[in-house]
Design a protein around this motif. Structure first.
Motif, PDB file in Angstrom:
ATOM      1  N   THR A 105       5.906   0.024  -1.615  1.00 51.43           N
ATOM      2  CA  THR A 105       4.913  -0.339  -2.626  1.00 51.43           C
ATOM      3  C   THR A 105       5.544  -1.197  -3.720  1.00 51.43           C
ATOM      4  O   THR A 105       5.004  -2.245  -4.077  1.00 51.43           O
ATOM      5  CB  THR A 105       4.296   0.933  -3.240  1.00 51.43           C
ATOM      6  OG1 THR A 105       3.690   1.677  -2.189  1.00 51.43           O
ATOM      7  CG2 THR A 105       3.239   0.584  -4.277  1.00 51.43           C
ATOM      8  N   ASP A 106       6.697  -0.751  -4.212  1.00 56.15           N
ATOM      9  CA  ASP A 106       7.352  -1.517  -5.271  1.00 56.15           C
ATOM     10  C   ASP A 106       7.731  -2.907  -4.786  1.00 56.15           C
ATOM     11  O   ASP A 106       7.577  -3.890  -5.504  1.00 56.15           O
ATOM     12  CB  ASP A 106       8.596  -0.782  -5.777  1.00 56.15           C
ATOM     13  CG  ASP A 106       8.201   0.322  -6.751  1.00 56.15           C
ATOM     14  OD1 ASP A 106       7.099   0.213  -7.335  1.00 56.15           O
ATOM     15  OD2 ASP A 106       8.987   1.279  -6.903  1.00 56.15           O
TER      16      ASP A 106
ATOM     17  N   GLU B 239       8.664  -0.248  13.099  1.00 55.09           N
ATOM     18  CA  GLU B 239       9.509  -0.411  11.917  1.00 55.09           C
ATOM     19  C   GLU B 239       9.108   0.579  10.829  1.00 55.09           C
ATOM     20  O   GLU B 239       9.945   1.221  10.198  1.00 55.09           O
ATOM     21  CB  GLU B 239       9.333  -1.857  11.435  1.00 55.09           C
ATOM     22  CG  GLU B 239      10.209  -2.279  10.292  1.00 55.09           C
ATOM     23  CD  GLU B 239       9.755  -3.649   9.794  1.00 55.09           C
ATOM     24  OE1 GLU B 239       9.628  -3.814   8.575  1.00 55.09           O
ATOM     25  OE2 GLU B 239       9.485  -4.546  10.648  1.00 55.09           O
ATOM     26  N   MET B 240       7.810   0.716  10.635  1.00 59.34           N
ATOM     27  CA  MET B 240       7.308   1.629   9.603  1.00 59.34           C
ATOM     28  C   MET B 240       7.622   3.086   9.952  1.00 59.34           C
ATOM     29  O   MET B 240       7.964   3.880   9.095  1.00 59.34           O
ATOM     30  CB  MET B 240       5.789   1.483   9.431  1.00 59.34           C
ATOM     31  CG  MET B 240       5.351   0.130   8.940  1.00 59.34           C
ATOM     32  SD  MET B 240       6.051  -0.238   7.332  1.00 59.34           S
ATOM     33  CE  MET B 240       5.878  -2.018   7.307  1.00 59.34           C
TER      34      MET B 240
ATOM     35  N   THR C  35      10.735   8.282   1.567  1.00 58.59           N
ATOM     36  CA  THR C  35      11.063   7.537   0.344  1.00 58.59           C
ATOM     37  C   THR C  35      11.079   6.039   0.612  1.00 58.59           C
ATOM     38  O   THR C  35      10.693   5.241  -0.231  1.00 58.59           O
ATOM     39  CB  THR C  35      12.441   7.967  -0.216  1.00 58.59           C
ATOM     40  OG1 THR C  35      13.372   7.955   0.864  1.00 58.59           O
ATOM     41  CG2 THR C  35      12.376   9.347  -0.848  1.00 58.59           C
ATOM     42  N   GLY C  36      11.552   5.695   1.796  1.00 57.30           N
ATOM     43  CA  GLY C  36      11.580   4.281   2.160  1.00 57.30           C
ATOM     44  C   GLY C  36      10.183   3.703   2.255  1.00 57.30           C
ATOM     45  O   GLY C  36       9.926   2.566   1.847  1.00 57.30           O
TER      46      GLY C  36
ATOM     47  N   LEU D  79       2.391   6.781  -1.414  1.00 59.87           N
ATOM     48  CA  LEU D  79       2.781   5.391  -1.627  1.00 59.87           C
ATOM     49  C   LEU D  79       2.983   5.059  -3.102  1.00 59.87           C
ATOM     50  O   LEU D  79       3.168   3.913  -3.473  1.00 59.87           O
ATOM     51  CB  LEU D  79       1.723   4.461  -1.018  1.00 59.87           C
ATOM     52  CG  LEU D  79       1.565   4.587   0.502  1.00 59.87           C
ATOM     53  CD1 LEU D  79       0.414   3.741   1.004  1.00 59.87           C
ATOM     54  CD2 LEU D  79       2.873   4.189   1.210  1.00 59.87           C
ATOM     55  N   GLY D  80       2.928   6.092  -3.935  1.00 58.34           N
ATOM     56  CA  GLY D  80       3.211   5.870  -5.359  1.00 58.34           C
ATOM     57  C   GLY D  80       2.091   5.210  -6.143  1.00 58.34           C
ATOM     58  O   GLY D  80       2.335   4.566  -7.145  1.00 58.34           O
ATOM     59  N   LEU D  81       0.843   5.369  -5.683  1.00 55.96           N
ATOM     60  CA  LEU D  81      -0.284   4.841  -6.442  1.00 55.96           C
ATOM     61  C   LEU D  81      -1.000   5.986  -7.148  1.00 55.96           C
ATOM     62  O   LEU D  81      -1.058   7.099  -6.630  1.00 55.96           O
ATOM     63  CB  LEU D  81      -1.301   4.149  -5.523  1.00 55.96           C
ATOM     64  CG  LEU D  81      -0.904   2.883  -4.791  1.00 55.96           C
ATOM     65  CD1 LEU D  81      -2.134   2.244  -4.171  1.00 55.96           C
ATOM     66  CD2 LEU D  81      -0.216   1.897  -5.708  1.00 55.96           C
ATOM     67  N   THR D  82      -1.559   5.700  -8.314  1.00 63.39           N
ATOM     68  CA  THR D  82      -2.316   6.729  -9.020  1.00 63.39           C
ATOM     69  C   THR D  82      -3.796   6.616  -8.665  1.00 63.39           C
ATOM     70  O   THR D  82      -4.300   5.540  -8.373  1.00 63.39           O
ATOM     71  CB  THR D  82      -2.151   6.597 -10.538  1.00 63.39           C
ATOM     72  OG1 THR D  82      -2.435   5.244 -10.905  1.00 63.39           O
ATOM     73  CG2 THR D  82      -0.745   6.947 -10.961  1.00 63.39           C
TER      74      THR D  82
END
Ligand code: ADP
Ligand code: MG
Length: 934
Positions: free
Chosen positions: A47-48, A34-35, A41-42, A150-153
């Motif tokens: 993460t959100d 699935e991943m 972008t998906g 993954l959009g983490l800082t």
């Protein structure tokens, strides 16, 4: 025996843990297809989604399989590394707040990304702790792409610099690739922060020395993953973090004040306590109360001091230090007598114990009194360095809500981890079976013979092209061996854990054909030794040789270089494998088996072939001090010839026994140190807690009200004890104390017909309360609340610093006292407690007095002292008491003195507080424009 049977039936605890986690691993694997189908972008959007579910109250535990699957997929895409199943297990162990024992080369850096990602979803931040700055930087740069995808800082904390991981950031310095310099506070705001134990700890201490909320850099201590956890929480635990600074900001003020003291006139001495005696006080400058051992200034005295010192208002917050010094100076001159209360010997003021009459060298009066006496006697004021803040790693890391660790060697120290940190150890199976051959120890009679044998072993393997890593216990031993190798013309590298970055490059190539690398036990840690060499590192070298910067070189050039490097390392890898892989030579047994295992563990990673052997001699410290007799007798029994080693199970066992004994002994020492620090820890928690509350802006009105009550009660008890007859009340002393502490004047006739103690209490309490209510009227509620916070903070800092100085002295002294019947720890606990109580009492008195008396300018911003008590500090790692018999920490370097702050004069000209106001109103300045000035 029973344990062994149970183990065969149920498996070890570790096996059970791993078994329990297998289904979760299966679950994560099931999510993989699935991943894999998600667009980049998906994947990032996951993460959100997960964050939202956490915000909505879902437990992290239930999100684990999905979060791990997301993280693994990001790693596969961005780093080309897909977490192995055992790495998933390692990640789960870390998430549970446990220590994961995973051998060297199992990929712990990658493992940490799983729980870091999962736990960062809560938004509270995750700290990943490394043993040096180089590794913090490297790991952030290396793992950064996963988090970024993954959009983490990601923040990186270095010594005196902070960064954010940002691949868009371009720099000429290849070592700083993708690290954008940012403020420390911003770095700590990141989802995931990489840094060393030292930096995290010092930032914590520094935060607790700051004066405003927006100056604090750390957020709450949420979750820490400590890499090389045994090294940080055990080996480094003996040296606490210390921030130190000069004990005195400046000694000049003491001498300056001391010069004016003889010019002040004594108004009255209260001995008997008759009210009439203080009536004629107007004539003098100060009143001495011998019973209460206090001195207070009269109105005239205040004016005299202001005139003598050339300052306009002694009650201005900026001169409050001078006021305090004057009070102590007056006490030094009028209440403390030479050769009775103290003696002067060799330029030092030594206290005479008032009960026993004994000299008490090393003890000091607190709160500036000792310095005032030194000034009075014209001796040098001790300007020593003192502790301003200190904490052990034990107590720092115990503050995290959740703590986890990883290392190749934890199991031997499981007991300590459990007892001190409440951390369990779980041994995670290796990805591939371990094939390294650990040869039994060989023991020689002398060190010389031992080293000869080591060199012969190296020679033979080196000639065959096998790489060798030699471990030593000290830099000195490394150098000795290096000299021997040089004499025989064997090329080698020496690592001393001094230049982490450069040494990482060297150790990365320690697996090349015939390489000989000598290292102390911390050197080159964290860098993977690949058989045949590390193509990544090598490709950078190739680029540099071509005059290219590996950071900025075109992708094609980099790919070509890597290709070229692989053409070297791949066949070389094959040859090294055939020759038996990396061989480890230990030149001595370390005190701790764990450190030996670390060394051995550097070979045989990921199923590689490898071998190890330790060489010992009867002259080694361990054998000499801890095991010699027993081993000697075994030797004798087995018959030992010159130059002929002995290799026997009995010897190996005897050595292990000796190591266990030393380990236990060292654990006892660390436990002991912690017991010392625990005393301070409770006090630190109280003080830091209060500071934080004040900074948070919480009202301190209740505390202040309570302290005013306490002070009122204490004043009453001192001058009119509950069981004393009315005639024995020291009303003069009481009246004076009320004036001094609360700025309260009760007309003397009102005392005359007080019928009982209860009535007196009511009279006094009401008067004090009324006076404080008046203050609130004068200043306004908001300003008074602000003043309360301000004064509390200043006084607490001042008194805490003073207390730490006393504790420093206590630590120094306590070691010397241990020889009697008394247990030094018990003594220390008791005295530290007493000192703390005293400090709290002094704080109460100071805060209350200042709140009743300090003059504030309405509407002016309340400023903290421009030069804070914390200026000019230095950071160091120190020793704890008991570490060295009879000694405290060695005195640190003396800091340079700073010029005294220039007094601010708002108009440019000097105008006295009691002078007529410049506006011509005819009123005194202090009653007129002084109050309105902004
Ligand atoms: P440790 O800290 O456990 O000694 P490292 O984190 O330094 O190990 O990693 C050792 C090596 O293993 C690194 O070169 C890394 O690239 C490699 N590695 C780790 N995990 C994986 C993986 N899942 N797939 C491929 N290589 C991996
Ligand atoms: Mg590592």
């Amino acid at each position: 025996m029973i344990a062994a049977i149970l183990r065969t039936v149920f498996g070890t605890k570790h096996e059970r843990d791993v078994k329990r986690m297998q289904p979760v691993v299966a679950g994560i694997n099931a999510l993989e297809p699935e991943m894999q189908q998600l667009e980049d972008t998906g994947l990032a959007a996951k993460t959100d989604e997960l964050r939202k579910r956490v915000a909505d109250g879902e437990e992290l535990d239930t999100l684990l399989p999905e979060a791990f699957a997301v993280c693994r997929e990001a790693a596969r895409r961005r780093l080309g590394m897909r977490h192995f199943d055992v790495q998933l297990i390692g990640g789960m162990v870390l998430h549970e707040g446990t220590i994961a024992e995973m051998a060297t080369g199992e990929g712990k850096t990658l493992v940490a990304t799983l729980p870091a990602y999962l736990n960062a979803l809560s938004g509270k931040g995750v700290h990943i702790v490394t043993v040096n700055d180089y590794l913090a930087k490297r790991d952030a740069q290396w793992m950064g792409p996963i988090y970024q995808a993954l959009g983490l800082t990601v923040g990186v904390i270095q010594h005196e610099a902070s960064f954010q991981y940002d691949p868009a950031y371009v720099t000429a310095d290849i070592r700083m690739t993708a690290l954008r310099p940012i403020g420390r506070r911003e770095a700590y705001a990141a989802d995931i922060v990489y840094g060393t134990n030292n930096e995290f700890g010092f930032d914590y201490l520094r935060d607790n020395m700051r004066f405003a909320l927006d100056e604090l850099v750390q957020r709450e201590l949420n979750y820490a993953i400590v890499d090389e956890v045994d090294s940080i929480l055990i080996d480094e635990a003996r040296t606490p973090l210390i921030i130190s600074g000069p004990a005195e900001q400046s000694t000049d003020l003491y001498y300056k004040i001391d010069r004016i003291i003889p010019k002040l006139k004594r108004a009255a001495t209260i001995v008997e306590g008759k009210l009439s005696e203080i009536e004629e006080q107007k004539a003098g400058d100060f009143i001495v109360d011998e019973k209460a051992k206090t001195v207070s200034l009269t109105e005239a005295g205040i004016a005299s001091c202001e005139r003598l010192l050339g300052i306009d208002n002694l009650y201005d917050p900026q001169h409050i230090d001078a006021l305090h010094h004057i009070q102590q100076g007056l006490r030094a001159h009028s209440l403390f007598r030479r050769d009775v209360d103290y003696m002067v010997k060799d330029g030092e003021v030594i206290i005479v114990d008032e009960f026993t009459g004994r000299l008490m060298p090393g003890r000091r009066w607190s709160d500036g009194l000792h310095q005032a006496v030194e000034a009075k006697e014209g001796v040098r004021i001790e300007r020593e360095n003192q502790t301003l803040a200190t904490i052990t790693f034990q107590n720092y890391f115990r503050m995290y809500d959740k703590l986890a660790g990883m290392t190749g060697t934890a199991e031997t120290e499981a007991e300590e981890f459990a007892k001190i940190y409440k951390l369990d150890v779980t041994v995670v199976p290796t990805n591939r079976p371990l094939t390294r051959i650990n040869n039994p120890d060989v023991v020689y009679k002398t060190e010389r013979e031992k080293f000869d044998a080591v060199v012969a072993d190296i020679r033979e393997r080196h000639d065959r092209g096998q790489p060798i890593l030699v471990g030593t216990v000290s830099i000195e031993k490394s150098e000795r061996l290096a000299a021997l190798l040089k004499k025989r013309g064997i090329r080698h590298e020496v690592l001393n854990a001094k230049y982490h970055e450069r040494e990482a490059e060297i150790v990365a190539q320690a697996g090349r054909e015939g390489a000989v690398t000598i290292a102390t036990n911390m050197a080159g840690r964290g860098t993977d030794i690949l058989l045949g060499g590390n193509a990544d590192f090598l490709s950078k070298e190739i680029l540099r040789k071509k005059g290219l910067d590996p950071a900025t070189a075109a992708p094609e050039a980099r790919a070509a270089a890597l290709e070229e490097a692989r053409r070297v390392t791949e066949p070389e890898h094959q040859r090294v494998v055939e020759r038996g892989g990396l061989h480890i030579v230990g030149t001595e047994r370390h005190e701790s088996r764990r450190v030996d295992n670390q060394l051995r563990g550097r070979s045989g990673r990921q199923g590689d072939p490898g071998s190890s052997r330790f060489y010992l001699s009867l002259e080694d410290d361990l054998l000499r001090i801890f095991g010699s007799q027993r081993i000697q007798s075994i030797m004798d029994r087995l018959g030992m010839e010159e130059g002929e080693p002995i290799e026997h199970k009995l010897v190996t066992r005897a050595i292990a026994t000796a190591q266990k004994r030393v380990e236990t002994h060292n654990f006892e020492i660390r436990k002991h140190l912690l017991e010392y620090d625990d005393v301070m820890n409770k006090q630190r928690e109280i003080i830091y807690g209060m500071r934080r509350q004040i900074l948070d802006g919480a009202s301190q009105a209740d505390t202040v009200a309570e302290w005013i009550d306490d002070m009122t009660a204490a004043t009453l008890d001192l001058h009119a004890p509950g069981d004393a007859h009315v005639d024995d009340w020291d009303l003069a002393g009481l009246a004076e104390a009320l004036h001094r502490q609360f700025d309260v004047r009760i007309a003397s006739d009102r005392y005359e017909d007080v019928p009982s103690r209860a009535a007196l209490e009511e009279l006094v309490t009401e008067a004090v309360k009324a006076r404080y209510a008046e203050r609130e009227q004068e200043l306004g509620t908001d300003l008074l609340r602000a003043l309360e916070r301000h004064e509390l903070l200043i006084v607490i800092d001042m008194q805490w610093k003073d207390h730490l100085l006393s504790i420093d002295h206590l630590k120094e002294g306590i070691g010397l006292r241990g020889y009697g019947q008394r247990d030094p720890l018990t003594e220390y606990k008791k005295e530290a407690f007493d000192l703390f109580q005293d400090m709290v009492e002094r704080s109460k008195a100071a805060v209350v007095e200042r709140l009743f008396k300090v003059q504030v300018v309405r509407d002016a911003p309340m400023e903290l002292p421009a030069v804070t008590a914390w200026a000019r500090t230095q950071e160091m790692r120190g020793e704890m008491p008991g570490d060295r018999p009879g000694g405290g920490p060695p005195p640190a370097a003396v800091a340079v003195s700073r010029p005294a702050p220039v007094p601010k004069t708002p108009t440019g000209e000097k105008i006295g507080r009691n002078d007529p106001c410049y506006c011509g109103s005819g009123k005194k300045y202090k009653k007129c424009h002084y109050l309105q000035q902004g």
